[in-house]
Design an enzyme around this catalytic site. Structure first.
Site, PDB file in Angstrom:
ATOM      1  N   THR A 111      23.535 137.800 -20.852  1.00 59.11           N
ATOM      2  CA  THR A 111      22.315 138.464 -20.409  1.00 59.11           C
ATOM      3  C   THR A 111      21.797 139.302 -21.562  1.00 59.11           C
ATOM      4  OG1 THR A 111      23.095 138.628 -18.121  1.00 59.11           O
ATOM      5  CG2 THR A 111      21.360 140.143 -18.787  1.00 59.11           C
ATOM      6  N   ARG A 123      21.114 131.807  -5.885  1.00 59.16           N
ATOM      7  CA  ARG A 123      22.031 132.865  -6.311  1.00 59.16           C
ATOM      8  C   ARG A 123      21.298 133.864  -7.198  1.00 59.16           C
ATOM      9  NH1 ARG A 123      23.995 134.939 -11.545  1.00 59.16           N
ATOM     10  NH2 ARG A 123      25.966 136.012 -11.104  1.00 59.16           N
ATOM     11  N   GLY A 145      22.062 137.309  -9.583  1.00 63.87           N
ATOM     12  CA  GLY A 145      23.073 138.156 -10.195  1.00 63.87           C
ATOM     13  C   GLY A 145      22.651 139.608 -10.235  1.00 63.87           C
ATOM     14  N   ASP A 146      23.243 140.358 -11.144  1.00 65.08           N
ATOM     15  CA  ASP A 146      22.985 141.790 -11.222  1.00 65.08           C
ATOM     16  C   ASP A 146      21.716 142.147 -11.982  1.00 65.08           C
ATOM     17  OD1 ASP A 146      24.510 140.835 -13.562  1.00 65.08           O
ATOM     18  OD2 ASP A 146      24.307 142.898 -14.247  1.00 65.08           O
ATOM     19  N   GLY A 175      27.843 138.887 -12.808  1.00 63.76           N
ATOM     20  CA  GLY A 175      26.984 139.849 -12.130  1.00 63.76           C
ATOM     21  C   GLY A 175      27.492 140.337 -10.797  1.00 63.76           C
TER      22      GLY A 175
END
Length: 332
Positions: free
Chosen positions: A189, A217, A219-220, A243
């Site tokens: 990321t 999905r 993630g963070d 994440g």
């Protein structure tokens, strides 16, 4: 192309915070930008053009993230990102100003610059996050053009993966500048933090997420407090890695709160990781979590679960460096 060796001018093996000299530049005494991974060098250079001209930290991180989304072309950020298991490239991004304003998009398809869409969400709507088809509709209404982002390289990698169709999130290892399109890294990321010449903080986070994920999905990276958190009164933090662990622990928010209690950026990152390990010790041995932080004084620190995380720092035109993060688990 700048070699990795040329980028490295200092190593932070102990995880000690990096401190900005009080008067390193007459015009821009506090300006600084930091980013995750070695491709953060290019992102920092794009952001520094704004900071050098006296621009805001918010504008700087948006420009740095846009560089990663369009010019980087690797398997984990923006165009050229690996798709989900159904062959769709979906992008997540968030942006946050030190005054608390923030915006994000998740599972956004066919739009080149999710970071700029996230900023429009922040500035043009009463919301914080838009997702999926709604995020795309908003982007188009704001003048962003739809574009197929599945690159030939990513499509080939996806077709190769389908032969076995086994989903195994892989631990991040240290990235090299040559590992760009088609590399074997599963997930990185771009997380970016900046402080401008007025002492204002901002951050951005952008990713195409884990390759071969279930469609939908998230993630963070687009979740404020997980992948990114910024507070002018304290500092800022961002994350990279798996994440789900950042979401479970509100990791970036936790790092900032640890700095609020008086910890240095590195100490705060380590404290957050120790909490992750305490909750999921066995799982933490087989996944990577990387945290990067900057406090309001411009001090920078990082920590990761495992060896291999590097982060890029830029203060002024001739002061760029790529630093190795300390890690909870020793190098194997």
């Amino acid at each position: 192309m700048i070699s990795r060796r040329q980028w490295i001018t200092g190593i932070s093996a102990s995880g000690a915070s990096l401190i900005v000299p009080q008067a390193f530049c007459r015009e821009q005494q506090q300006a600084r930008v930091v980013s995750t991974w070695d491709f953060g060098v290019g992102a920092n250079q794009a952001a520094w053009k704004t900071l050098r001209a006296g621009g805001s930290a918010l504008d700087a991180v948006e420009q740095g993230a846009r560089w990663a989304e369009s010019d980087l072309c690797n398997a984990t950020v923006g165009r050229c990102g690996n798709p989900d298991r159904d062959g769709h490239v979906s992008l997540d991004a968030s942006i946050m100003d030190g005054d608390g304003r923030c915006g994000s998009v998740a599972a956004l398809e066919d739009i080149l610059h999710p970071i700029s869409v996230a900023r429009r969400v922040m500035e043009k709507t009463p919301h914080v996050m838009l997702v999926g088809a709604g995020a795309q509709q908003f982007a188009v209404e704001q003048g962003f053009r739809k574009k197929n982002l599945l690159s030939p390289t990513a499509k080939e990698a996806w077709q190769e993966w389908k032969k076995e169709s086994k989903y195994r999130p892989q631990m991040n290892v240290e990235r090299l500048s040559k590992a760009m399109p088609g590399d074997k890294t599963n997930h990185d990321t771009l997380g970016m933090l900046a402080i401008d010449s007025n002492g204002r903080l901002a951050g951005a986070c952008t990713t195409s997420g884990m390759a071969w994920k279930l469609r939908g999905r998230v993630g963070d990276s687009p979740i404020i407090g997980a992948g990114l958190y910024v507070d002018n009164e304290v500092g800022a933090a961002t994350a990279s890695g798996v994440g789900e662990e950042m979401i479970r622990n509100a990791a970036s928010f936790l790092v900032v709160e640890m700095m609020r209690q008086g910890k240095s950026p590195s100490e705060a990152c380590l404290a957050a990781l120790e909490r992750i390990v305490k909750k999921r010790e066995e799982a933490s041995k087989n996944l990577q979590v990387c945290l990067l932080a900057m406090n309001k004084h411009g001090e920078v620190g990082a920590y990761a679960l495992h060896h291999g995380f590097v982060y890029a720092v830029c203060d002024h035109d001739k002061d760029e460096r790529l630093l190795d993060s300390a890690s909870v688990y020793a190098k194997s």
